[in-house]
Write a protein that holds these residues in place. Structure first.
Motif, PDB file in Angstrom:
ATOM      1  N   UNK A  51     -12.343   8.813 -14.653  1.00 42.26           N
ATOM      2  CA  UNK A  51     -11.268   7.721 -14.864  1.00 42.26           C
ATOM      3  C   UNK A  51     -10.088   8.380 -13.840  1.00 42.26           C
ATOM      4  N   UNK A  52      -9.686   9.573 -13.978  1.00 43.05           N
ATOM      5  CA  UNK A  52      -8.527   9.840 -13.258  1.00 43.05           C
ATOM      6  C   UNK A  52      -8.920   9.693 -11.648  1.00 43.05           C
ATOM      7  N   UNK A  55      -8.530   5.655 -11.332  1.00 41.84           N
ATOM      8  CA  UNK A  55      -6.958   5.204 -11.285  1.00 41.84           C
ATOM      9  C   UNK A  55      -6.379   5.679  -9.998  1.00 41.84           C
ATOM     10  N   UNK A  56      -6.543   6.757  -9.558  1.00 45.76           N
ATOM     11  CA  UNK A  56      -5.863   6.834  -8.184  1.00 45.76           C
ATOM     12  C   UNK A  56      -6.329   6.106  -7.028  1.00 45.76           C
ATOM     13  N   UNK A  59      -4.648   2.847  -7.379  1.00 41.28           N
ATOM     14  CA  UNK A  59      -3.560   2.912  -7.017  1.00 41.28           C
ATOM     15  C   UNK A  59      -3.424   2.848  -5.358  1.00 41.28           C
ATOM     16  N   UNK A  67       1.196  -2.160   1.698  1.00 42.14           N
ATOM     17  CA  UNK A  67       1.803  -1.945   2.903  1.00 42.14           C
ATOM     18  C   UNK A  67       1.652  -3.194   4.002  1.00 42.14           C
ATOM     19  N   UNK A  72       6.208  -4.073  -1.431  1.00 39.10           N
ATOM     20  CA  UNK A  72       6.077  -2.536  -1.798  1.00 39.10           C
ATOM     21  C   UNK A  72       5.900  -2.460  -3.122  1.00 39.10           C
ATOM     22  N   UNK A  73       4.403  -1.836  -3.593  1.00 39.34           N
ATOM     23  CA  UNK A  73       4.253  -0.975  -4.714  1.00 39.34           C
ATOM     24  C   UNK A  73       4.002  -2.311  -5.738  1.00 39.34           C
ATOM     25  N   UNK A  74       4.247  -3.557  -5.456  1.00 36.93           N
ATOM     26  CA  UNK A  74       3.697  -4.375  -6.504  1.00 36.93           C
ATOM     27  C   UNK A  74       2.493  -4.754  -6.745  1.00 36.93           C
ATOM     28  N   UNK A  76       0.242  -2.289  -6.370  1.00 32.89           N
ATOM     29  CA  UNK A  76      -0.140  -0.806  -6.641  1.00 32.89           C
ATOM     30  C   UNK A  76      -0.054  -0.634  -8.357  1.00 32.89           C
ATOM     31  N   UNK A  77       1.246  -1.322  -8.663  1.00 34.47           N
ATOM     32  CA  UNK A  77       1.385  -1.286 -10.148  1.00 34.47           C
ATOM     33  C   UNK A  77       0.587  -2.045 -11.007  1.00 34.47           C
ATOM     34  N   UNK A  80      -3.030  -0.460 -10.634  1.00 35.51           N
ATOM     35  CA  UNK A  80      -3.222   0.756 -11.650  1.00 35.51           C
ATOM     36  C   UNK A  80      -3.233   0.495 -13.348  1.00 35.51           C
ATOM     37  N   UNK A  81      -2.415  -0.786 -13.524  1.00 33.73           N
ATOM     38  CA  UNK A  81      -2.575  -1.093 -14.631  1.00 33.73           C
ATOM     39  C   UNK A  81      -4.007  -1.732 -15.296  1.00 33.73           C
ATOM     40  N   UNK A  84      -6.279   1.262 -15.596  1.00 37.21           N
ATOM     41  CA  UNK A  84      -6.144   1.882 -16.656  1.00 37.21           C
ATOM     42  C   UNK A  84      -6.806   1.184 -17.918  1.00 37.21           C
TER      43      UNK A  84
ATOM     44  N   UNK B  13      -5.045  10.936 -18.770  1.00 39.96           N
ATOM     45  CA  UNK B  13      -5.320   9.587 -18.031  1.00 39.96           C
ATOM     46  C   UNK B  13      -3.987   8.811 -18.316  1.00 39.96           C
ATOM     47  N   UNK B  16      -1.476  10.407 -16.063  1.00 40.60           N
ATOM     48  CA  UNK B  16      -1.626   9.683 -14.919  1.00 40.60           C
ATOM     49  C   UNK B  16      -1.283   8.298 -14.619  1.00 40.60           C
ATOM     50  N   UNK B  17      -1.721   7.424 -15.529  1.00 43.14           N
ATOM     51  CA  UNK B  17      -1.344   5.933 -15.277  1.00 43.14           C
ATOM     52  C   UNK B  17       0.346   5.867 -15.150  1.00 43.14           C
ATOM     53  N   UNK B  20       1.652   6.719 -11.904  1.00 46.89           N
ATOM     54  CA  UNK B  20       1.557   5.895 -10.909  1.00 46.89           C
ATOM     55  C   UNK B  20       2.478   4.485 -11.055  1.00 46.89           C
ATOM     56  N   UNK B  21       2.410   4.120 -12.305  1.00 45.67           N
ATOM     57  CA  UNK B  21       3.377   3.129 -12.665  1.00 45.67           C
ATOM     58  C   UNK B  21       4.801   3.458 -12.363  1.00 45.67           C
ATOM     59  N   UNK B  24       5.394   3.260  -8.475  1.00 41.74           N
ATOM     60  CA  UNK B  24       5.141   1.965  -7.942  1.00 41.74           C
ATOM     61  C   UNK B  24       6.651   1.299  -8.457  1.00 41.74           C
ATOM     62  N   UNK B  28       9.396  -0.504  -6.241  1.00 37.48           N
ATOM     63  CA  UNK B  28       9.593  -2.058  -6.211  1.00 37.48           C
ATOM     64  C   UNK B  28      11.061  -2.167  -6.617  1.00 37.48           C
TER      65      UNK B  28
END
Lengths: 169, 274
Positions: A51-52, A55-56, A59, A67, A72-74, A76-77, A80-81, A84, B13, B16-17, B20-21, B24, B28
């Protein structure tokens, strides 16, 4: 065998990012509908993996798309959600079945596959548009965009998964 | 101690989540409150290169339309040239007398569907493009250069909620600020025009003289709707853009050569006030 699976996922990662940023981010159907097909990466990714790492990877997938699209990073968030939340979702959709070693995505019924994909996309889009619009005053706009863009993403993802189906018959 | 480690291992886990959250979300928030990140944007070498290659192919599809537009502009410029007064001083144009320099460029990535839109162009530091230079097309303004790499630059589009440009009503000196509410990619909003000004639908909006980025009198759009705002002392005006923001290819990047001087003077005046 392991190398093969890694190779397939790397190719998938690159092709989905390129398809997303070069084709689907430019669609702007009705002015704002840009389906997000890269969510398919999470749909296709092997079910029994670390799982790690997963998720990485997700992300990084989101960050790469970010990019390219200057958001930026929307992405990615949001990605990642859902990365998870994937195991609980699978338990919800496929029941205890999915805990078995022999379970594959292809063994599931069409309805189960569709529900799984739809849940991934709806959660992803909800997180994405919440962050993009960034205010709860516009909650109706968030819901509208989630619904409309989500529907288009689901349709395109279904077409893609039918096109690149790995089923051997 | 043992329990803390156990807790970490058990919830690795989730942690880690969250890690990352948080990364990001931090990025943002930073994007929303300040300029784009310096490196993680589409003007970097890899994404810029990919977009340029893709644009090399796709730009063939509207060559005819683009050609017609440039032809029309040439026509307009020729008219200006032949009707302008002959240079009476007899001195050749010297580069030190110039106020603005213009560099041509090409859009390799356009976006208009998100609340914070950025455009990527194929000119960068090597072509002496710097932050805060203005970008226009033959029809009107487009945005302001935000970040540059060696060969590419990202432009903050006027279709960006952070954008704020000085604009005025043509042939008057009533100026206000041009912003975008993120809704329609064909209209932007002009605020801060006092109610005593007489307005008509169809009035042209151009850039104002207060800007140290754009020259004065570059077209922006025409008034499509106006109304008094909540305070009843200012108008809120809807401006329909002359540019079709969904279809832009050739752009010009403008540098105000006196910008440094203007800014220096302004900061000096402001610091004297305090």
């Amino acid at each position: 065998m392991i190398n093969n699976s890694v190779f397939i996922n790397v190719v998938r990662f690159l092709l989905l990012v390129l398809a997303q940023v070069l084709i689907f981010n430019k669609l702007n159907f009705f002015g704002y509908i840009n389906p997000m097909v890269y969510v398919l990466f999470l749909f296709w990714y092997p079910l029994k993996e670390n799982r790690a790492t997963f998720i990485t990877l997700c992300f990084l997938l989101g960050l790469t798309v970010d990019i390219f699209s200057d958001t930026l990073a929307i992405n990615a968030a949001a990605t990642a959600t859902i990365a998870y939340l994937r195991p609980p979702l699978m338990r919800f959709v496929f029941g205890v079945n999915y805990e078995f070693q022999s379970f594959r995505l292809n063994n599931a019924t069409k309805a189960q596959q569709f529900t799984f994909l739809a849940l991934l996309i709806v959660i992803h889009h909800l997180a994405f548009f919440t962050l993009e619009i960034f205010s709860f005053v516009n909650i109706l706009l968030i819901l509208k965009k989630t619904l409309v863009v989500g529907t288009s993403s689901i349709i395109l993802c279904l077409l893609f998964s039918a096109l690149f189906s790995t089923k051997k018959e | 101690m043992q329990q803390i480690i156990n807790f970490l291992v058990r919830n690795k886990i989730l942690l880690l989540y969250f890690f990352f959250l948080i990364i990001s979300l931090a990025l943002t928030v930073q994007t929303h409150s300040y300029h784009q990140s310096k490196f993680l944007n589409s003007s970097n070498a890899i994404s810029g290169g990919i977009f340029e290659t893709a644009n090399d192919v796709s730009s063939y599809f509207n060559l005819r339309e683009e050609n017609r537009r440039l032809h029309r502009e040439n026509e307009r410029l020729h008219t200006l040239l032949y009707n302008s007064e002959k240079d009476t001083t007899g001195l050749p144009m010297d580069s030190t007398l110039r106020e603005y320099t213009v560099v041509r460029g090409r859009v390799i990535r356009n976006s208009y569907a998100s609340p914070l839109n950025y455009i990527t162009i194929n000119k960068g530091r090597k072509d002496s493009i710097k932050q805060d230079m203005g970008v226009i097309t033959t029809l009107g303004i487009l945005g302001i250069v935000e970040n540059t790499s060696a060969n590419y630059a990202t432009v903050q589009s006027i279709l960006n909620e952070k954008s704020n440009i000085n604009a005025k009503i043509k042939n008057t000196n009533h100026f206000g600020s041009l912003v975008w509410n993120g809704e329609d990619y064909q209209t932007v909003q002009l605020a801060d025009i006092p109610r005593l000004v007489e307005l008509h639908i169809g009035d042209t909006i151009v850039t104002g003289a207060m800007s140290s980025i754009f020259p004065e009198n570059i077209p922006i759009g025409a008034i499509s709707k106006f109304d008094l705002d909540q305070s009843k002392s200012f108008y809120s005006i809807e401006v329909r853009l002359f540019n079709d923001m969904t279809n832009i290819n050739n752009v010009y990047i403008i540098e105000d050569l006196n910008r440094a001087e203007k800014i220096e003077l302004l900061t000096e005046t402001n610091s004297n006030d305090q």
